[in-house]
Design a protein around this motif. Structure first.
Motif, mmCIF file in Angstrom:
data_model
loop_
_atom_site.group_PDB
_atom_site.id
_atom_site.type_symbol
_atom_site.label_atom_id
_atom_site.label_comp_id
_atom_site.label_asym_id
_atom_site.label_seq_id
_atom_site.Cartn_x
_atom_site.Cartn_y
_atom_site.Cartn_z
ATOM 1 N N LEU A 1 6.497 37.673 -22.336
ATOM 2 C CA LEU A 1 6.408 37.739 -21.510
ATOM 3 C C LEU A 1 5.296 39.253 -21.146
ATOM 4 C CD1 LEU A 1 9.901 37.445 -19.318
ATOM 5 C CD2 LEU A 1 7.586 35.847 -19.144
ATOM 6 N N CYS B 1 1.730 34.558 -15.643
ATOM 7 C CA CYS B 1 3.402 33.726 -15.474
ATOM 8 C C CYS B 1 3.674 32.684 -14.203
ATOM 9 C CB CYS B 1 4.452 34.904 -15.218
ATOM 10 S SG CYS B 1 6.144 34.529 -15.456
ATOM 11 N N TYR C 1 6.695 30.736 -12.620
ATOM 12 C CA TYR C 1 8.057 30.881 -12.563
ATOM 13 C C TYR C 1 7.929 30.241 -10.709
ATOM 14 C CZ TYR C 1 7.702 34.960 -9.500
ATOM 15 O OH TYR C 1 6.442 35.008 -7.794
ATOM 16 N N GLY D 1 10.801 30.932 -8.638
ATOM 17 C CA GLY D 1 11.250 31.824 -7.371
ATOM 18 C C GLY D 1 12.487 31.553 -7.053
ATOM 19 N N LEU E 1 10.475 39.211 -13.754
ATOM 20 C CA LEU E 1 9.460 39.735 -14.098
ATOM 21 C C LEU E 1 8.903 41.070 -14.244
ATOM 22 C CD1 LEU E 1 8.149 37.777 -10.163
ATOM 23 C CD2 LEU E 1 8.778 37.051 -12.726
ATOM 24 N N CYS F 1 7.016 40.946 -17.561
ATOM 25 C CA CYS F 1 5.532 40.874 -16.974
ATOM 26 C C CYS F 1 4.969 41.571 -17.884
ATOM 27 C CB CYS F 1 5.317 39.790 -16.237
ATOM 28 S SG CYS F 1 5.701 38.317 -15.825
ATOM 29 N N LEU G 1 1.044 37.017 -11.100
ATOM 30 C CA LEU G 1 2.460 35.895 -11.138
ATOM 31 C C LEU G 1 1.940 35.145 -10.231
ATOM 32 C CD1 LEU G 1 3.941 39.410 -10.713
ATOM 33 C CD2 LEU G 1 4.107 37.692 -13.422
ATOM 34 N N ASP H 1 4.629 31.870 -8.301
ATOM 35 C CA ASP H 1 5.896 30.963 -7.949
ATOM 36 C C ASP H 1 5.122 29.619 -7.501
ATOM 37 O OD1 ASP H 1 8.747 30.187 -7.067
ATOM 38 O OD2 ASP H 1 8.357 31.732 -5.507
#
Length: 261
Positions: A24, A30, A32, A34, A42, A45, A51, A53
């Motif tokens: 990470l 990234c 991810y 949520g 997070l 990271c 980032l 979601d």
């Protein structure tokens, strides 16, 4: 460039593996979900990482972000809730990446059933009582279950059941399982294990549905069913630690010879 599928565990930032934290911290992108992660995850990271979601994205859109990152030579951390080996759509995503020539790897995570059992302080396998755990789910608004994997088939074994994605069907499930497990069979429903708002409901097949409905649980919960959840008052002793076990010929360990009393 590599797409790293990383098990985010049950959601707590301190339950990721050392490898997961390192990856990470190195990834420029990234992806991810949520819905199931604490924001603190997070925090592992890299500063300035992109980032994304994925809870509102379809598979094409998710893979599209990987394709873009590949073109920009940026590593991707693809965070999966729990462990990627269960209900993560790993196969669907990696097939597409293989077709596109995009490298990937997998880092395991703490699965939801393990986090739930830890919170309960419960071993899911008890000597001579139950030695198998069935990880499965039920169908609501999801893909069909294989015909041979009907819940009643698993229930006949008496194994400990770990039911994922099933909390909205708790009442019909309890009724279905009663035939094989009995109304007094212990059940635990664990919501968001390891997170600040975690909740544990304990009961039996006779009353667990009432508790779940009263609590208003609709997602992020795992259901554990089986006799191993009861306090094992008279369980047999494991052969591994039995004083009568012959330990004279045990192999040496990496730390050196095994000492004998």
């Amino acid at each position: 460039m590599t797409v790293h599928f990383i098990g985010a565990g049950p959601g707590a930032a301190d339950l990721l593996t050392v490898r997961a934290v390192r990856l990470l911290g190195e990834a420029a992108v990234c992806l991810y979900a949520g819905t199931y992660l604490d924001a603190e995850v997070l925090g592992h990271c890299a500063a300035g990482a992109e980032l994304i979601d994925t809870q509102g994205l379809d598979l094409d859109q998710i893979v599209g972000h990987c394709v873009r990152a590949h073109a920009e030579n940026k590593d991707v951390a693809r965070l999966c809730s729990g462990d990627p080996s269960l209900y993560s759509a790993l196969a669907e995503q990696t097939r597409r990446l293989d077709a596109l020539g995009i490298p990937w790897d997998v880092t395991p995570g703490v699965p939801a059933y393990a986090a739930a059992a830890a919170l309960l302080g419960t071993e899911l396998t008890v000597p001579e009582l139950v030695q198998s755990v069935v990880l499965t789910r039920t169908r609501a608004r999801s893909t069909a279950m294989p015909a041979a994997e009907a819940l009643e088939n698993f229930a006949r074994t008496g194994a400990t059941l770990a039911l994922h994605l099933a909390v909205t069907r708790i009442r019909p499930l309890a009724a279905e399982l009663t035939a094989d497990y009995g109304t007094d069979c212990p059940v635990a429903v664990v919501y968001r294990a390891s997170r600040p708002d975690q909740l544990v409901l304990r009961g039996t097949l006779a009353d667990i549905a009432d508790q779940v409905e009263a609590a208003g649980l609709r997602q992020a919960a795992i259901i554990l069913v089986g006799r191993a959840l009861a306090e094992p008052q008279r369980c047999a002793q494991s052969h591994l630690y039995d004083p009568a076990r012959d330990r004279r010929h045990l192999p040496e360990t990496a730390a050196g010879p095994v000492s004998q009393p």
